[in-house]
Design a protein around this motif. Structure first.
Motif, PDB file in Angstrom:
ATOM      1  N   SER A 144       0.818  -1.180   0.197  1.00  0.00           N
ATOM      2  CA  SER A 144      -0.149  -0.068  -0.208  1.00  0.00           C
ATOM      3  C   SER A 144       0.943   1.230  -0.009  1.00  0.00           C
ATOM      4  CB  SER A 144      -0.962   0.098   1.122  1.00  0.00           C
ATOM      5  OG  SER A 144      -1.770   1.091   1.343  1.00  0.00           O
ATOM      6  N   TYR A 145       0.650   2.208  -1.082  1.00  0.00           N
ATOM      7  CA  TYR A 145       1.683   3.432  -1.096  1.00  0.00           C
ATOM      8  C   TYR A 145       0.903   4.446  -0.536  1.00  0.00           C
ATOM      9  CZ  TYR A 145       4.378   0.383  -3.915  1.00  0.00           C
ATOM     10  OH  TYR A 145       5.350  -0.389  -4.454  1.00  0.00           O
ATOM     11  N   LYS A 146       1.680   5.171   0.349  1.00  0.00           N
ATOM     12  CA  LYS A 146       1.096   6.418   0.740  1.00  0.00           C
ATOM     13  C   LYS A 146       1.919   7.604   0.353  1.00  0.00           C
ATOM     14  CE  LYS A 146      -0.936   4.761   5.046  1.00  0.00           C
ATOM     15  NZ  LYS A 146      -1.140   3.457   4.577  1.00  0.00           N
ATOM     16  N   ILE A 147       1.420   8.604  -0.448  1.00  0.00           N
ATOM     17  CA  ILE A 147       2.048   9.801  -1.044  1.00  0.00           C
ATOM     18  C   ILE A 147       1.620  11.145  -0.404  1.00  0.00           C
ATOM     19  CG2 ILE A 147       2.222  10.821  -3.447  1.00  0.00           C
ATOM     20  CD1 ILE A 147       1.394   7.985  -4.375  1.00  0.00           C
ATOM     21  N   GLU A 148       2.648  11.935  -0.113  1.00  0.00           N
ATOM     22  CA  GLU A 148       2.343  13.158   0.666  1.00  0.00           C
ATOM     23  C   GLU A 148       2.309  14.033  -0.670  1.00  0.00           C
ATOM     24  OE1 GLU A 148       3.743  16.110   3.769  1.00  0.00           O
ATOM     25  OE2 GLU A 148       4.710  14.366   3.503  1.00  0.00           O
ATOM     26  N   SER A 149       1.346  14.679  -0.947  1.00  0.00           N
ATOM     27  CA  SER A 149       1.315  15.797  -2.037  1.00  0.00           C
ATOM     28  C   SER A 149       0.846  17.272  -1.508  1.00  0.00           C
ATOM     29  CB  SER A 149       0.293  15.306  -3.016  1.00  0.00           C
ATOM     30  OG  SER A 149      -1.102  15.534  -2.610  1.00  0.00           O
ATOM     31  N   SER A 150       1.143  17.948  -2.399  1.00  0.00           N
ATOM     32  CA  SER A 150       0.557  19.409  -2.041  1.00  0.00           C
ATOM     33  C   SER A 150      -0.761  19.532  -1.879  1.00  0.00           C
ATOM     34  CB  SER A 150       1.220  20.350  -3.155  1.00  0.00           C
ATOM     35  OG  SER A 150       0.772  20.159  -4.562  1.00  0.00           O
ATOM     36  N   ARG A 151      -1.566  18.565  -2.391  1.00  0.00           N
ATOM     37  CA  ARG A 151      -2.825  18.564  -2.026  1.00  0.00           C
ATOM     38  C   ARG A 151      -3.450  17.412  -1.272  1.00  0.00           C
ATOM     39  NH1 ARG A 151      -6.315  19.965  -7.802  1.00  0.00           N
ATOM     40  NH2 ARG A 151      -4.591  21.270  -8.766  1.00  0.00           N
ATOM     41  N   GLY A 152      -2.772  17.029  -0.110  1.00  0.00           N
ATOM     42  CA  GLY A 152      -2.922  16.201   0.746  1.00  0.00           C
ATOM     43  C   GLY A 152      -2.391  14.646   0.480  1.00  0.00           C
ATOM     44  N   LEU A 153      -2.958  13.928   1.305  1.00  0.00           N
ATOM     45  CA  LEU A 153      -2.258  12.581   1.495  1.00  0.00           C
ATOM     46  C   LEU A 153      -3.103  11.814   0.576  1.00  0.00           C
ATOM     47  CD1 LEU A 153      -0.004  10.999   3.104  1.00  0.00           C
ATOM     48  CD2 LEU A 153      -1.608  10.183   4.700  1.00  0.00           C
ATOM     49  N   ILE A 154      -2.303  11.044  -0.239  1.00  0.00           N
ATOM     50  CA  ILE A 154      -2.707   9.855  -1.105  1.00  0.00           C
ATOM     51  C   ILE A 154      -2.577   8.442  -0.684  1.00  0.00           C
ATOM     52  CG2 ILE A 154      -3.321   9.387  -3.503  1.00  0.00           C
ATOM     53  CD1 ILE A 154      -1.805  11.949  -4.133  1.00  0.00           C
ATOM     54  N   GLU A 155      -3.682   7.362  -0.989  1.00  0.00           N
ATOM     55  CA  GLU A 155      -3.179   6.100  -0.710  1.00  0.00           C
ATOM     56  C   GLU A 155      -3.774   5.504  -1.940  1.00  0.00           C
ATOM     57  OE1 GLU A 155      -3.743   2.583   2.687  1.00  0.00           O
ATOM     58  OE2 GLU A 155      -4.950   4.304   2.891  1.00  0.00           O
ATOM     59  N   ALA A 156      -2.782   4.378  -2.222  1.00  0.00           N
ATOM     60  CA  ALA A 156      -3.341   3.460  -3.382  1.00  0.00           C
ATOM     61  C   ALA A 156      -2.257   2.155  -3.479  1.00  0.00           C
ATOM     62  CB  ALA A 156      -3.198   4.204  -4.895  1.00  0.00           C
ATOM     63  N   PRO A 157      -3.036   0.947  -3.799  1.00  0.00           N
ATOM     64  CA  PRO A 157      -2.149  -0.317  -3.875  1.00  0.00           C
ATOM     65  C   PRO A 157      -1.122  -0.114  -5.201  1.00  0.00           C
ATOM     66  CG  PRO A 157      -4.316  -0.415  -4.625  1.00  0.00           C
ATOM     67  CD  PRO A 157      -4.287   0.678  -4.239  1.00  0.00           C
ATOM     68  N   GLN A 158      -1.465   0.635  -6.137  1.00  0.00           N
ATOM     69  CA  GLN A 158      -0.576   0.738  -7.420  1.00  0.00           C
ATOM     70  C   GLN A 158      -0.058   2.016  -7.532  1.00  0.00           C
ATOM     71  OE1 GLN A 158      -1.468  -2.709 -10.119  1.00  0.00           O
ATOM     72  NE2 GLN A 158      -3.576  -2.050  -9.542  1.00  0.00           N
ATOM     73  N   VAL A 159       1.042   2.237  -8.051  1.00  0.00           N
ATOM     74  CA  VAL A 159       1.735   3.577  -8.640  1.00  0.00           C
ATOM     75  C   VAL A 159       2.361   3.116  -9.701  1.00  0.00           C
ATOM     76  CG1 VAL A 159       3.059   5.530  -7.888  1.00  0.00           C
ATOM     77  CG2 VAL A 159       1.932   4.438  -6.104  1.00  0.00           C
ATOM     78  N   VAL A 160       2.064   4.376 -10.777  1.00  0.00           N
ATOM     79  CA  VAL A 160       2.698   4.276 -12.099  1.00  0.00           C
ATOM     80  C   VAL A 160       3.554   5.672 -12.113  1.00  0.00           C
ATOM     81  CG1 VAL A 160       2.377   4.111 -14.541  1.00  0.00           C
ATOM     82  CG2 VAL A 160       0.892   3.051 -13.071  1.00  0.00           C
ATOM     83  N   ILE A 161       4.895   5.352 -12.494  1.00  0.00           N
ATOM     84  CA  ILE A 161       5.866   6.575 -12.779  1.00  0.00           C
ATOM     85  C   ILE A 161       5.967   6.854 -14.142  1.00  0.00           C
ATOM     86  CG2 ILE A 161       8.004   7.457 -12.093  1.00  0.00           C
ATOM     87  CD1 ILE A 161       6.293   7.081  -9.655  1.00  0.00           C
ATOM     88  N   ALA A 162       5.464   8.047 -14.665  1.00  0.00           N
ATOM     89  CA  ALA A 162       5.600   8.339 -15.929  1.00  0.00           C
ATOM     90  C   ALA A 162       5.862  10.000 -16.182  1.00  0.00           C
ATOM     91  CB  ALA A 162       4.072   8.352 -16.550  1.00  0.00           C
ATOM     92  N   THR A 163       7.057   9.949 -15.352  1.00  0.00           N
ATOM     93  CA  THR A 163       7.523  11.392 -15.693  1.00  0.00           C
ATOM     94  C   THR A 163       8.624  11.722 -16.513  1.00  0.00           C
ATOM     95  OG1 THR A 163       9.131  10.442 -13.493  1.00  0.00           O
ATOM     96  CG2 THR A 163       7.014  11.572 -12.858  1.00  0.00           C
ATOM     97  N   GLY A 164       9.034  10.936 -17.400  1.00  0.00           N
ATOM     98  CA  GLY A 164       9.778  11.229 -18.272  1.00  0.00           C
ATOM     99  C   GLY A 164      11.478  11.117 -17.840  1.00  0.00           C
ATOM    100  N   GLY A 165      12.226  11.810 -18.782  1.00  0.00           N
ATOM    101  CA  GLY A 165      13.477  11.924 -18.623  1.00  0.00           C
ATOM    102  C   GLY A 165      14.113  13.273 -18.338  1.00  0.00           C
ATOM    103  N   LEU A 166      15.249  13.585 -18.787  1.00  0.00           N
ATOM    104  CA  LEU A 166      15.924  14.898 -18.223  1.00  0.00           C
ATOM    105  C   LEU A 166      15.772  15.860 -19.457  1.00  0.00           C
ATOM    106  CD1 LEU A 166      19.007  13.530 -16.555  1.00  0.00           C
ATOM    107  CD2 LEU A 166      16.647  14.553 -15.291  1.00  0.00           C
ATOM    108  N   SER A 167      15.341  15.495 -20.545  1.00  0.00           N
ATOM    109  CA  SER A 167      15.346  16.567 -21.567  1.00  0.00           C
ATOM    110  C   SER A 167      14.309  17.653 -21.676  1.00  0.00           C
ATOM    111  CB  SER A 167      15.185  15.645 -23.213  1.00  0.00           C
ATOM    112  OG  SER A 167      13.902  14.862 -23.082  1.00  0.00           O
ATOM    113  N   ILE A 168      14.772  18.800 -21.922  1.00  0.00           N
ATOM    114  CA  ILE A 168      14.044  19.893 -22.110  1.00  0.00           C
ATOM    115  C   ILE A 168      13.576  20.417 -20.757  1.00  0.00           C
ATOM    116  CG2 ILE A 168      12.373  21.188 -23.539  1.00  0.00           C
ATOM    117  CD1 ILE A 168      12.158  19.184 -25.432  1.00  0.00           C
TER     118      ILE A 168
END
Length: 415
Positions: A144-168
């Motif tokens: 179970s993943y707990k994510i602290e964000s600027s809009r509050g605490l989030i909980e989910a059993p699955q998280v997808v990282i789609a944040t790209g690379g370093l370009s631009i």
């Protein structure tokens, strides 16, 4: 606390597509991005018309430490699948050349389509929303993943990282995905700028800096300085247009080869592909009294011919006065121009990033990492396509494979 079935972090091509696909399969999806605008790379790609795929995409057009990793995803979501999605949304498009497909109107058509797919899947979108921290806790044997964000605490059993690379970086690129991978013990293939102009420095480039804006078709390759004929025979060679700039070389040919180029290696350019330069110059010697530069201008652009002969007083004469040896040496150099870049324009002008999350720590079928419930898709993964729509096809294919896995795992968790 905000609870979801899936949290997708990153609202670029891969993240938007994956979120929409997952939502349409009944998952409660949250899509988060630190920027207030989505899909900036889509918006600026293809001169604003988005080269959204390549009709001829195969695994052969992708770089990775494991070149076979991309096969599964690419086979399950093809260019034709994405074309059919565009057609369902009545988006007109056209093919330019070499299988490259572009929107007729604007890249906004693709962005709006992806947003419509998210809306159809009832995806919740938070923008702008920054992620402050993320950790995983076991609950009844399930991650179970707990994510602290600027809009509050989030909980989910699955998280997808789609944040790209370093370009631009000016459109929001960060190393967030790499930091998350390291946090959970995943390996990285060292990132580097790719599909990027190459630069040169010093007096040796001065004669060519004045050619800025000149373009011509070439063949180009790279490899070790001491490459053997056998190694060169196996090298990747691109036949594309080369563009001279004030600082070096660009154009499709150079962008393509930059993904393969490593620091200290030369690039080798045939400035007159398909031409027997030696035979043509020797024939001209027997029949013409023109200056060598003028004869050369019938084979390459005249500005390039003038710059070339200006470097060598022995070539500043009528071609009839030149020795056979000098003309053969000129032909050899034009057909195999070797020059070593001092670097590239870097991430600020790179279209993509080579390297990323090591595929040894990911499933090629699901995009799930060895950390249960944590997935990586798109450019953040060590899979990089050639110039020409291939990287977007990887975004769609990896996003689709991930969405299918998310739905299947949700069923497993519910049992």
């Amino acid at each position: 606390m905000h609870k979801f079935d899936v949290v997708v972090i990153g609202a670029g091509a891969a993240g938007l597509f994956c979120a929409g696909q997952a939502g349409r399969q009944g998952l409660k999806v949250l899509l988060v991005d630190h920027s207030d605008k989505v899909a900036e790379k889509i918006r600026i790609s293809g001169g604003g018309r988005c080269n959204f795929t390549n009709r001829d995409a195969t695994p052969a057009q992708f770089l990775s430490e494991n070149p076979h990793f991309c096969r599964s995803a690419l086979s399950r979501y093809t260019p034709q699948d994405f074309i059919e999605l565009l057609q369902r949304h009545d988006i007109p498009f056209h093919e330019k050349h070499k299988g490259q497909l572009f929107c007729d109107r604007s890249a906004e058509d693709v962005i709006n389509m992806l947003l419509a797919e998210c809306d159809a899947g009832q995806v919740t979108r938070w923008q702008s929303c920054s992620i402050k921290s993320m950790f995983c806790a076991e609950q009844a044997g399930t991650a179970s993943y707990k994510i602290e964000s600027s809009r509050g605490l989030i909980e989910a059993p699955q998280v997808v990282i789609a944040t790209g690379g370093l370009s631009i970086p000016k459109i929001g690129a960060t190393d967030f995905g790499y930091r998350i991978a390291k946090q959970f013990g995943l390996r990285l293939v060292e990132p580097r700028a790719a599909l990027v102009p190459l630069t040169f420095e010093g007096d040796s480039w001065a004669p060519y800096a004045q050619l800025a804006g000149l373009a011509l078709p070439v063949k180009i390759e790279t490899g070790p300085p001491d490459a053997t004929p056998k190694q060169r025979k196996k090298a990747v060679v691109f036949s594309e247009d080369l563009l001279f700039t004030h600082r070096g070389l660009s154009g499709p040919a150079v962008l393509q080869i930059s993904s393969f180029w490593r620091e200290g290696q030369p690039v080798r350019v045939n400035l007159a592909p398909g031409t027997d330069l030696s035979a043509l110059l020797l024939r001209a010697k027997a029949t013409s009294r023109k200056l060598i530069a003028n004869e050369l201008a019938s084979l390459v652009p005249s500005r390039l011919a003038d710059a070339w002969v200006s470097e060598d007083p022995a070539l500043q004469r009528p071609i009839s006065d030149a020795t056979d040896k000098a003309l053969q040496a000129l032909a050899q150099r034009l057909g195999d121009w070797q020059l070593t870049p001092n670097g590239s324009e870097g991430y600020k002008k790179a279209e993509v990033t080579v390297g990323g999350v090591d595929t040894r720590d990911l499933s090629s079928q699901t995009m799930e990492s060895k950390q249960p419930g944590l997935y990586f898709i798109g450019e953040v993964v060590d899979v990089t396509g050639w110039l020409g729509g291939y990287n977007f096809q990887w975004a769609w294919a990896s996003g689709f494979a991930c969405a299918q896995a998310l739905a299947a795992r949700r069923v497993e968790l519910a049992v």
